[in-house]
Design an enzyme around this catalytic site. Structure first.
Site, PDB file in Angstrom:
ATOM      1  N   CYS A  81       0.810  -1.213   0.000  1.00 10.99           N
ATOM      2  CA  CYS A  81       0.000   0.000   0.000  1.00 10.99           C
ATOM      3  C   CYS A  81       0.853   1.277   0.000  1.00 10.99           C
ATOM      4  O   CYS A  81       1.435   1.603  -1.014  1.00 10.99           O
ATOM      5  CB  CYS A  81      -0.974  -0.075   1.165  1.00 10.99           C
ATOM      6  SG  CYS A  81      -2.504   0.767   0.843  1.00 10.99           S
ATOM      7  N   HIS A 171      -3.388  -5.512   1.753  1.00  8.74           N
ATOM      8  CA  HIS A 171      -2.704  -5.720   3.040  1.00  8.74           C
ATOM      9  C   HIS A 171      -2.721  -7.182   3.489  1.00  8.74           C
ATOM     10  O   HIS A 171      -3.617  -7.592   4.225  1.00  8.74           O
ATOM     11  CB  HIS A 171      -3.404  -4.882   4.122  1.00  8.74           C
ATOM     12  CG  HIS A 171      -3.173  -3.418   3.980  1.00  8.74           C
ATOM     13  ND1 HIS A 171      -2.179  -2.739   4.656  1.00  8.74           N
ATOM     14  CD2 HIS A 171      -3.798  -2.505   3.213  1.00  8.74           C
ATOM     15  CE1 HIS A 171      -2.214  -1.466   4.317  1.00  8.74           C
ATOM     16  NE2 HIS A 171      -3.192  -1.300   3.449  1.00  8.74           N
ATOM     17  N   GLU A 173      -0.881  -8.479   5.648  1.00  3.00           N
ATOM     18  CA  GLU A 173      -0.524  -8.576   7.081  1.00  3.00           C
ATOM     19  C   GLU A 173      -1.773  -8.512   7.967  1.00  3.00           C
ATOM     20  O   GLU A 173      -1.702  -8.780   9.157  1.00  3.00           O
ATOM     21  CB  GLU A 173       0.484  -7.470   7.454  1.00  3.00           C
ATOM     22  CG  GLU A 173      -0.076  -6.072   7.632  1.00  3.00           C
ATOM     23  CD  GLU A 173      -0.391  -5.348   6.329  1.00  3.00           C
ATOM     24  OE1 GLU A 173      -0.322  -5.954   5.249  1.00  3.00           O
ATOM     25  OE2 GLU A 173      -0.728  -4.143   6.408  1.00  3.00           O
TER      26      GLU A 173
HETATM   27  N1  GLN Z   1      -3.769   6.279   1.012  1.00  2.35           N
HETATM   28  C1  GLN Z   1      -2.471   6.024   1.560  1.00  2.35           C
HETATM   29  C2  GLN Z   1      -1.403   6.867   0.884  1.00  2.35           C
HETATM   30  O1  GLN Z   1      -1.659   7.472  -0.088  1.00  2.35           O
HETATM   31  C3  GLN Z   1      -2.115   4.559   1.459  1.00  2.35           C
HETATM   32  C4  GLN Z   1      -3.110   3.741   2.240  1.00  2.35           C
HETATM   33  C5  GLN Z   1      -2.527   2.562   2.946  1.00  2.35           C
HETATM   34  O2  GLN Z   1      -1.321   2.375   3.063  1.00  2.35           O
HETATM   35  N2  GLN Z   1      -3.388   1.768   3.512  1.00  2.35           N
HETATM   36  O3  GLN Z   1      -0.317   6.907   1.351  1.00  2.35           O
END
Ligand code: GLN
Length: 188
Positions: A81, A171, A173
């Site tokens: 992410c 995710h 994890e």
């Molecule tokens: N929206 C977050 C970003 O732009 C990422 C979201 C996440 O890591 N769950 O950094």
């Protein structure tokens, strides 16, 4: 000897990665400031969270350049992410790139407000079907030659591997499915 994983622990969901990696027999070492970089780990985890905050701390602490060198020298990385955003060479809707070691174009907060967070199930190449948790997630809009697409959801790329860099929109994890973390440990 247990594999030693450096986990970027300046913000976000690092503890969940550590719990999963420890359950798989790895040793985790939190990276919070320059002193934590003295001993080079066998692998690196870039967790989810807020990429803009993580990037700011990486720049201000001086950790950005040495961690970027580790990745360029071939250290295996698992990025989820916000971590994917930090690795991306290009962002289509933001100028704040960070490590730029992964030759892909990423869109931040790509699913919009309506669909900010959701869970789905999709096939992950070499692994099988997985439950995937998306939390204000980015997706990958473009991949360069040599980048292997591992998973797609609704026509958007959500997982890739490029040599030693494994990067995910979702995710793993969160939950109990350790297969992607096992695959990461096998990259060492
Ligand atoms: N929206 C977050 C970003 O732009 C990422 C979201 C996440 O890591 N769950 O950094």
């Amino acid at each position: 000897m247990a594999k030693r994983i450096g986990v970027l622990a300046v913000q976000g969901a690092f503890a969940e990665h550590e719990a999963m990696l420890r359950a798989l027999g790895a040793a985790c070492h939190e990276l919070r400031n320059m002193a934590d970089l003295e001993e080079k780990p066998d692998g690196l985890v870039l967790p989810g969270g807020e990429s803009t905050v993580q990037r700011k701390i990486l720049m201000e602490s001086g950790m950005l350049a040495p961690i970027k060198s580790w990745i360029e020298e071939g250290m295996p990385v698992l990025a989820t992410c916000a971590g994917l955003i930090l690795l991306a060479e290009y962002l289509s809707n933001d100028t704040r790139t960070c490590f730029r070691t992964l030759p892909v174009t990423v869109r931040r907060n790509a699913y919009g407000r309506q669909l900010g967070s959701f869970v789905t199930e999709a096939e992950v190449r070499h692994i099988g079907r997985m439950r995937q948790n998306f939390i204000r997630a980015p997706y990958i809009e473009q991949v360069s030659p040599g980048v292997e697409v591992l998973s797609e959801t609704d026509g958007h790329v959500t997982a890739v591997r490029h040599d030693h860099q494994l990067a995910l929109s979702f995710h793993p994890e969160v939950g109990h499915d350790t297969r992607l973390h096992e695959a990461f440990l096998q990259m060492m």
